[in-house]
Motif scaffolding. Structure first.
Motif, short mmCIF file in Angstrom:
data_model
loop_
_atom_site.label_atom_id
_atom_site.label_comp_id
_atom_site.label_asym_id
_atom_site.label_seq_id
_atom_site.Cartn_x
_atom_site.Cartn_y
_atom_site.Cartn_z
N ASP A 19 -4.70 2.47 -2.63
CA ASP A 19 -5.51 3.15 -3.63
C ASP A 19 -4.74 4.37 -4.11
OD1 ASP A 19 -5.64 4.65 -1.38
OD2 ASP A 19 -7.79 4.39 -1.05
N GLU A 20 -5.33 5.09 -5.03
CA GLU A 20 -4.68 6.25 -5.61
C GLU A 20 -4.26 7.25 -4.53
OE1 GLU A 20 -3.72 7.06 -8.79
OE2 GLU A 20 -4.03 4.91 -8.93
N TRP B 299 -2.77 -4.37 -7.21
CA TRP B 299 -3.68 -5.21 -6.40
C TRP B 299 -5.13 -5.08 -6.79
CZ3 TRP B 299 -0.62 -1.34 -4.91
CH2 TRP B 299 0.66 -1.73 -4.55
N ASP C 42 13.16 -7.08 -10.26
CA ASP C 42 13.17 -7.01 -8.80
C ASP C 42 11.79 -6.54 -8.33
OD1 ASP C 42 13.18 -4.35 -9.39
OD2 ASP C 42 14.87 -3.83 -8.11
N PRO D 72 12.93 1.03 -12.97
CA PRO D 72 11.46 1.00 -12.88
C PRO D 72 10.98 1.01 -11.43
CG PRO D 72 12.33 -1.16 -13.44
CD PRO D 72 13.49 -0.22 -13.48
N GLY D 73 9.81 1.59 -11.20
CA GLY D 73 9.23 1.61 -9.85
C GLY D 73 9.75 2.77 -9.04
N PRO E 153 -5.66 2.44 3.36
CA PRO E 153 -6.44 2.27 2.13
C PRO E 153 -7.42 1.10 2.16
CG PRO E 153 -4.12 1.73 1.79
CD PRO E 153 -4.22 2.36 3.14
N ARG E 154 -7.03 0.01 2.80
CA ARG E 154 -7.89 -1.17 2.75
C ARG E 154 -9.12 -0.97 3.63
NH1 ARG E 154 -7.00 -5.52 5.55
NH2 ARG E 154 -4.87 -4.96 6.05
N GLU F 286 -8.48 0.37 -13.32
CA GLU F 286 -7.58 1.40 -13.86
C GLU F 286 -6.13 1.01 -13.57
OE1 GLU F 286 -8.29 3.05 -9.73
OE2 GLU F 286 -9.28 1.76 -11.16
N LYS F 287 -5.22 1.47 -14.42
CA LYS F 287 -3.81 1.14 -14.24
C LYS F 287 -3.27 1.87 -13.00
CE LYS F 287 -2.72 0.23 -19.05
NZ LYS F 287 -1.86 0.49 -20.19
N GLY F 288 -2.11 1.43 -12.52
CA GLY F 288 -1.46 2.17 -11.44
C GLY F 288 -1.44 1.44 -10.12
N PHE G 177 -3.56 6.78 -1.39
CA PHE G 177 -2.43 6.31 -0.58
C PHE G 177 -1.11 6.59 -1.30
CE2 PHE G 177 0.37 2.80 0.84
CZ PHE G 177 0.31 3.00 2.20
N ARG H 197 14.09 1.20 -3.55
CA ARG H 197 14.13 2.48 -4.28
C ARG H 197 14.13 3.66 -3.31
NH1 ARG H 197 14.83 -1.02 -7.55
NH2 ARG H 197 13.76 -1.31 -9.53
N ALA I 42 -2.08 -3.69 -0.48
CA ALA I 42 -3.30 -3.00 -0.87
C ALA I 42 -3.00 -1.51 -0.89
CB ALA I 42 -4.43 -3.26 0.10
N ALA J 168 10.53 -3.78 -7.10
CA ALA J 168 10.02 -2.51 -7.62
C ALA J 168 9.65 -2.62 -9.09
CB ALA J 168 11.07 -1.42 -7.41
N GLY J 169 10.47 -3.35 -9.84
CA GLY J 169 10.18 -3.53 -11.26
C GLY J 169 8.92 -4.35 -11.48
N ASN K 108 16.79 -2.05 -3.52
CA ASN K 108 15.57 -2.83 -3.71
C ASN K 108 14.33 -2.04 -3.37
OD1 ASN K 108 16.48 -5.26 -4.71
ND2 ASN K 108 17.11 -5.96 -2.68
N LEU L 251 -2.17 -12.98 -3.13
CA LEU L 251 -2.81 -11.93 -2.36
C LEU L 251 -3.59 -12.52 -1.20
CD1 LEU L 251 -4.12 -9.36 -5.00
CD2 LEU L 251 -2.27 -9.09 -3.38
N VAL M 42 6.79 0.70 -4.02
CA VAL M 42 7.35 -0.43 -3.29
C VAL M 42 6.68 -0.57 -1.93
CG1 VAL M 42 9.43 -1.36 -2.23
CG2 VAL M 42 9.55 -0.35 -4.49
N ARG N 291 -12.22 -7.12 -5.13
CA ARG N 291 -11.34 -6.05 -5.64
C ARG N 291 -10.58 -6.46 -6.90
NH1 ARG N 291 -6.00 -6.10 -1.69
NH2 ARG N 291 -5.91 -8.35 -1.38
N ASN O 68 6.33 -4.51 -9.44
CA ASN O 68 5.21 -3.60 -9.15
C ASN O 68 4.86 -2.74 -10.35
OD1 ASN O 68 4.22 -3.85 -6.48
ND2 ASN O 68 6.18 -3.12 -5.72
N GLN O 69 5.92 -2.16 -10.92
CA GLN O 69 5.73 -1.24 -12.03
C GLN O 69 5.12 -1.97 -13.23
OE1 GLN O 69 7.10 1.96 -11.86
NE2 GLN O 69 6.49 2.63 -13.90
#
Lengths: 518, 323
Positions: free
Chosen positions: B46-47, A437, A392, B31-32, A123-124, A432-434, B49, B285, B44, A394-395, B283, A412, B37, A424, A397-398
């Motif tokens: 994007d959608e 980064w 944690d 969550p997540g 992606p980067r 946009e959300k989601g 990925f 998930r 980094a 994952a949380g 951790n 970063l 993760v 960026r 990130n969400q």
């Protein structure tokens, strides 16, 4: 003695590719390194997280390497040239370079890696490839990149984490993500994959056919998977491992380990990443939509205290959105330093009315937790009420992706150029959300968008420098986020291990120049 | 007996199924997701990925479809694929099982044998200084957090004294084989197994002691004594045998955990077992791995409960199995 050793390391780190050393390197030996957490895989074209890159950096290579001032040096390309208009980049490859399975590395592999594999999976890099028109391979040892428009950071893309060279004969026409070869990675690097005992260690062995005569010096490398931070410190203290890459042990253990005999420490090797820590500010949530509140927070944070008490004095106090090791850093931005009186005054004028602000800590260990507590205290001193939210990884990130936060710690990488690692986070159409980064703060400034667009496409570095100075000035005045520290991650190793860090990506590069004095 | 066992096995299947479904929803409520993760670690994404990863993992399907696919696999003993490690979950668990069994098994035997001996010894000397020492130690080990004991053990025996390796399964790169390797693994096993065993040892000691004292006051013991039986015989045949029942119940519970691994001990001692696999999977998930480990440990708990019930019959003839 210790100081001397440290200076020597620093000097060595500067002189990449220059054999300025008085001592003759000795061949042989085993290097024991800590790896944490255990990487999910080693195929660096598919996975780009830190631990993967640390191991895969020995297996895969790219066209260039970068010294700690970010100047390019030969990698798989022995020389290169850029046309006057900044549209054509020509690379001459080393001849006689072989992949670990014996096939020769040629310009076809370069074209396949960039144009097919990484365009699909990375992606980067994909974002940067939007500026690429075509890749031509006039002969097996020449690659010509043609760009649609000048793109300033282009020559900074060729490190193994961004543009690793992948064997075309193994991957062409296959399902990349499910290719069985991903379990036995094949690159051109100085070390070959040997064995991965999941949960215990990864073993790499010397590539006997490496294209540089006499290199690498080491016979083998063991990456030890040790899940507990205290146990990692013990592993070094009891001599089980000899290299602790930055971030392997808790910061409060560093002073103790540093005092051990035959122990050297360096914070070099992070220049390309320029890890910058800051707090996202949710610009949508009142009262944080008021710039005065954000500026008050900016002046309320005691960054020097955090650096000295939590980060062992390593790292630098941030002055804005760009790290000082990143190109086009400007130090002429408006002052954001610690000034509680000014902060109180600003808060007084603002729309803040005693609301509770939620602070989302970063779940990366003890240091970050304590930092959140320090910030809470700083803000209490100017009269703000803060509640720390735990989660944690994952949380975290969400929550950040969904913008379910008021203030959130993050750090970063900047990848050496503001066009790659800074823009960026401030582009308004990147909000946009989601994703945790992109422009998570939802900072909206059309003027900045336009300036970032233009600055990336300028040919002359002088023009870019001027443009980015102006950008940094405006962003700091707008105060969309609270910049904290340029993090210093110390790499700790035994002093008889020479050159563990030689380039701007440090231990994420290969240990090809590293040798052990017996 | 056979009918009893068959009946219990049939019930177990339904309980297992219920556990699986419950776990499935529990995990998805956190969550997540694994794609986020993994992308998060890459620093980094994007959608495209994220969408690619989710499609690759099957997470783009509705939840009930995912559950159906998982259950269908689980019924055929196919535990699915680890998103993160790109390996079948059954293989992952199978690879980690020997290390875990060695650790938890050693801790189990150690704690049970030493615990019962210490408990019997303490009860025989009730009120003396010997009893006080044993009881105090048992209380101390019972009350001390495991992670602290683990770290202290490493500091003392590994860092200060240098007697034992502080972590790991074996000496990496030493290339030992046969007996030398077994000896090497054994040396690595001592600290984690002792750490893990101490807590249960304390429980067995306290329970055996209390139970022995209680039983020895019962009427049939008086009768035995009146018959003129020797003290040792009374203790062994009459008191201990009856006192062991609560200990067996507890041992059955601990045995069920043997397969679940020991998260804390395995993490501190870098022991490549199932507990760590599960902890890391939570951790990250890595849904299928978590569910797989839960599935195996739930099955083992059920199995050991059944075995415990059968053992009661042999230890205590008064107990009958009823359907």
């Amino acid at each position: 003695m210790k100081r001397q050793a440290r200076n020597l390391m620093a000097a060595l780190a500067m002189t990449i590719a220059l054999p300025a050393m008085a001592q003759e390197p000795q061949a042989g030996g085993t290097l024991n390194v800590v790896i944490q957490p255990e990487p999910p895989g080693l195929m660096i074209g598919l996975i780009q997280n830190g631990p993967t890159q640390m191991v895969a950096g020995d297996i895969y290579e790219s066209l260039l390497r970068y010294d700690t001032d970010l100047n390019p040096h030969p990698g798989l390309a022995k020389e290169w040239s850029v046309s006057e208009d900044g549209l054509t980049y020509t690379f001459k490859l080393h001849e006689g370079v072989k992949f670990h399975d014996g096939e020769e590395f040629t310009s076809e592999d370069v074209k396949f890696s960039i144009d097919v594999f990484l365009r699909e999976t990375h992606p980067r890099l994909r974002t940067s490839l939007e500026h690429l028109e075509s890749i031509e391979t006039p002969d097996p040892y020449t690659v010509v990149f043609k760009l649609k428009n000048p793109f300033g950071p282009f020559l900074g893309l060729f490190e193994p984490g961004t543009a690793p060279m992948i064997p075309k004969h193994v991957y062409e026409g296959t399902d990349f993500a499910n290719n069985p070869a991903n379990n036995t990675p094949i690159g051109t690097g100085p070390f070959k994959f040997d064995k991965w005992e999941k949960g215990s260690y990864i073993h790499l062995v010397k590539n006997e056919d490496y294209y540089l005569e006499g290199k690498p010096y080491l016979d083998e490398i063991y990456y030890h998977v040790i899940p507990d931070a205290a146990s990692r410190a013990v592993a070094y203290e009891t001599g089980k491992v000899d290299v602790l890459p930055g971030g392997s042990v808790e910061n409060f253990d560093v002073p103790r380990i540093k005092e051990m005999e035959n122990t050297c420490i360096t914070d070099k090797g992070w220049e390309l990443f320029g890890p910058l820590a800051w707090m996202w500010v949710n610009n949508d949530n009142p009262p944080l939509d008021d710039p005065k509140v954000r500026q008050a927070i900016m002046h309320a944070i005691d960054r020097e205290f955090a650096r000295d008490a939590l980060w062992n004095g390593l790292g630098k106090v941030a002055t804005g959105p760009v790290s000082s090791s990143t190109r086009f850093y400007s130090d002429a931005t408006p002052d954001i330093s610690y000034d509680p009186e000014k902060a109180k005054a600003l808060l007084e004028e603002s729309s803040y009315d005693g609301e509770t602000i939620r602070l989302l800590g970063l779940p990366y260990g003890e240091t970050w937790q304590r930092w959140a507590e320090a910030v809470k205290q700083n803000l209490a001193e100017i009269g703000m009420d803060v509640e720390i939210v735990a989660s944690d990884v994952a949380g975290w990130n969400q929550k950040v992706s969904d913008r379910d936060y008021d203030l959130a710690f993050t750090y970063l990488y900047q990848y050496g150029d503001p066009a790659l690692g800074v823009a960026r986070n401030y582009f308004s159409d990147n909000a946009e959300k989601g994703s945790p980064w992109n422009n998570v703060a939802n900072y909206q400034n059309p003027e900045i968008d336009k300036m970032f667009d233009e600055a990336a496409l300028m040919v002359s570095p002088e023009d870019r420098e001027k443009a980015y100075a102006e950008i940094q000035d405006i962003i700091v005045s707008d105060a969309p986020n609270i910049w904290l520290l340029e993090l210093g991650f110390p790499t700790i190793s035994r002093c008889n291990i020479h050159d563990p860090v030689t380039t701007a990506i440090g231990v994420n590069d290969s240990f090809r120049d590293t040798w052990i004095e017996k | 007996m056979t009918r009893f066992i068959l009946g219990r096995l049939v019930k177990s299947v339904f309980i297992l199924l219920a556990i699986l479904i419950l776990n499935f929803f529990l995990i998805h409520a956190a969550p997540g997701d694994p794609a986020a993760v993994m992308a998060g670690e890459a620093g980094a994404a994007d959608e495209k990925f994220l969408a690619d990863l989710r499609a690759q993992f099957g997470l783009d399907q509705p939840l009930y479809v995912q559950l159906w696919i998982y259950l269908k696999g689980a019924v055929q003993l196919d535990l699915g694929f680890s998103f993160r490690q790109q390996m079948p979950v059954a293989d992952l668990i199978w690879n980690r099982l020997p290390a875990t069994l060695l650790l938890t098994g050693a801790a189990f035997v150690l704690s049970l044998v030493l615990g019962v001996i210490a408990g019997v010894a303490a009860s025989a000397r009730q009120g003396t200084w010997g009893d006080t020492v044993i009881s105090t130690l048992a209380l101390l080990f019972y009350a001390t957090p495991l992670f602290w004991v683990a770290l202290m053990a490493v500091v003392v025996f590994s860092v200060w004294l240098g007697w034992l390796p502080g972590f790991g399964f074996e000496t990496i790169g030493a290339g030992y084989t046969g007996f030398a390797r077994a000896l090497d693994i054994g040396r690595h096993l001592i600290l984690p197994a002792t750490t893990l065993g101490l807590f249960f040892m304390a429980i067995y000691t306290r329970m055996t002691r209390a139970s022995m004292l209680e039983v020895s006051r019962l009427d049939f013991v008086k009768t035995a004594r009146a018959k003129g039986l020797r003290h040792g015989v009374i203790q062994r045949r009459h008191v201990l045998r009856n006192a062991l029942l609560p200990v067996i119940t507890l041992a059955g519970l601990q045995a069920g955990q043997v397969f679940g691994g020991a998260v804390l001990t395995e993490t501190v001692f870098a022991w490549p077992g199932i507990g760590r696999l599960m902890f890391e999977a939570i951790n990250q998930r890595d849904y299928n791995v978590i569910l797989g480990v839960f599935f195996v440990s739930a099955a083992m708990v059920l199995l050991f409960n059944l075995i415990t019930d059968v053992i009661y019959v042999f230890v205590d003839p008064r107990i009958r199995l009823t359907e």
